[in-house]
Design an enzyme around this catalytic site. Structure first.
Site, mmCIF file in Angstrom:
data_model
loop_
_atom_site.group_PDB
_atom_site.id
_atom_site.type_symbol
_atom_site.label_atom_id
_atom_site.label_comp_id
_atom_site.label_asym_id
_atom_site.label_seq_id
_atom_site.Cartn_x
_atom_site.Cartn_y
_atom_site.Cartn_z
ATOM 1 C CE1 TYR A 115 -3.619 -2.508 0.117
ATOM 2 C CE2 TYR A 115 -2.474 -3.395 1.973
ATOM 3 C CZ TYR A 115 -3.538 -3.452 1.105
ATOM 4 O OH TYR A 115 -4.276 -4.599 1.131
ATOM 5 C CG ASP A 158 20.093 14.493 -18.780
ATOM 6 O OD1 ASP A 158 19.195 15.474 -18.977
ATOM 7 O OD2 ASP A 158 20.786 14.821 -17.841
ATOM 8 N NE ARG A 202 4.212 35.456 -42.851
ATOM 9 C CZ ARG A 202 4.105 36.704 -42.779
ATOM 10 N NH1 ARG A 202 4.411 37.491 -43.641
ATOM 11 N NH2 ARG A 202 3.296 37.211 -42.020
ATOM 12 C CB VAL A 238 8.474 22.590 -16.986
ATOM 13 C CG1 VAL A 238 9.453 22.866 -18.409
ATOM 14 C CG2 VAL A 238 7.287 22.160 -17.330
#
Length: 321
Positions: A56, A129, A216, A252
């Site tokens: 558990y 990595d 662009r 992140v």
């Protein structure tokens, strides 16, 4: 015959570490072993932060990122006296074997515990990595790759809207697997990898040619530690007269719920580690090669099984753009 084993996570966290812990704990309990968790890596081992685990203890952790055991850098483990104390602490709990989830630095510590103190240790490759020796993939890499690709897709949206050049810095240290594969999947125009000498002038000239041909917007994917990406953005903007911004993905990439691939890989490796320990094997690291689980002597893997740089992927990206 071992009766008690412990598991710890060391170094930088990676999605899937919890799944690996779960694989170790539940497979060991299935085999009739007692299992202990070492909290906060080798630092926690040195400070006796050890707690017995049951089935558990790992309920629902397979979906969670990070590591519920915690992790910490502990360079003091290089000291033989520190390792001796750690071995003594393990023995005081009756622990015969240890599973270490982390990178090659964590592996080295595990190997020394085996050689110097007879603690049977198995290393599992836990790092985003993808630079651990002796394996095609590390636990956490695929999730981090998906995170990076998602970020690139989002940058593409805003870059195209504002006719902007975006630089995205991706983790990996001295291994550019994350950068290259994220760039390929995200359709990045330029890749700057740590394995290839960075030529800033050549990059800027490539961008100038693209703009002259009607481009662009563009996205440049670069591995961390190569250059200051914010300064690079300034130089590019000064030369090509296009707004240029840098985004550092940073930590992140280490977070988030692990993808299915990492959950399965980590679970398989955790179970395999227990199987090796039951066979009396220690001082080995686990990997997956050609879809098969394998194990190698840790020192042999570190010295002779470094990942090779796949230059053909960079060549392919140039052909696609």
């Amino acid at each position: 015959m071992i009766k008690k084993i412990a598991v710890l996570t060391s170094g930088g966290d990676a999605p899937g570490m919890n799944a690996a812990i779960r694989g170790v704990v539940r497979s060991a309990l299935f085999e009739g072993l007692e299992v202990f968790g070492v909290y906060d890596g080798y630092y926690g081992l040195y400070h006796n932060k050890i707690k017995q685990l049951n089935r558990y203890s790992v309920s629902d952790v397979i979906t969670r990122g990070g590591t519920f055991l915690g992790s910490a850098r502990f360079p003091e483990f290089k000291n033989p006296e520190v390792r001796a104390k750690c071995a003594e602490i393990l023995r005081s709990h009756g622990i015969d074997a240890l599973v270490v989830i982390g990178g090659d630095g964590s592996y080295t510590g595990a190997k020394l515990l085996t050689e110097e103190h007879g603690i049977q240790c198995i290393g599992l490759p836990g790092t985003i990595d993808n630079d651990a020796p002796g394996t095609d993939y590390t636990i956490g890499y695929q999730t981090a790759l998906e995170t990076a690709v998602d970020a690139i897709d989002r940058l593409r949206d805003t870059s195209s809207s504002h006719q902007r050049i975006s630089i995205v810095e991706i983790m990996g240290r001295h291994c550019s697997d994350l950068t290259i594969n994220a760039a390929l999947a995200g359709g990045c125009e330029y890749i700057v990898a740590s394995e290839v000498e960075f030529d800033q002038e050549e990059l800027i000239q490539q961008i100038e040619r693209s703009i002259a041909n009607g481009k662009r917007h563009a996205i440049i994917a670069i591995t961390e530690l190569i250059t200051d990406v914010h300064e690079l953005a300034k130089r590019i903007e000064e030369r090509v007269h296009h707004e240029t911004r840098a985004t550092v993905l940073g930590h992140v990439q280490r977070g988030g719920s692990p993808c299915a691939f990492d959950r399965i890989l980590a679970s398989r490796m955790g179970v395999y580690a227990v199987d090796l320990l039951l066979q009396g094997k220690g001082g080995y690291c686990v990997g997956i090669q050609n879809e098969q689980l394998v194990h190698h002597d840790i020192i042999d893997a570190i010295n002779n099984m470094r990942r090779s740089f796949k230059a053909e992927l960079l060549d392919m990206n140039e052909r696609l753009f």
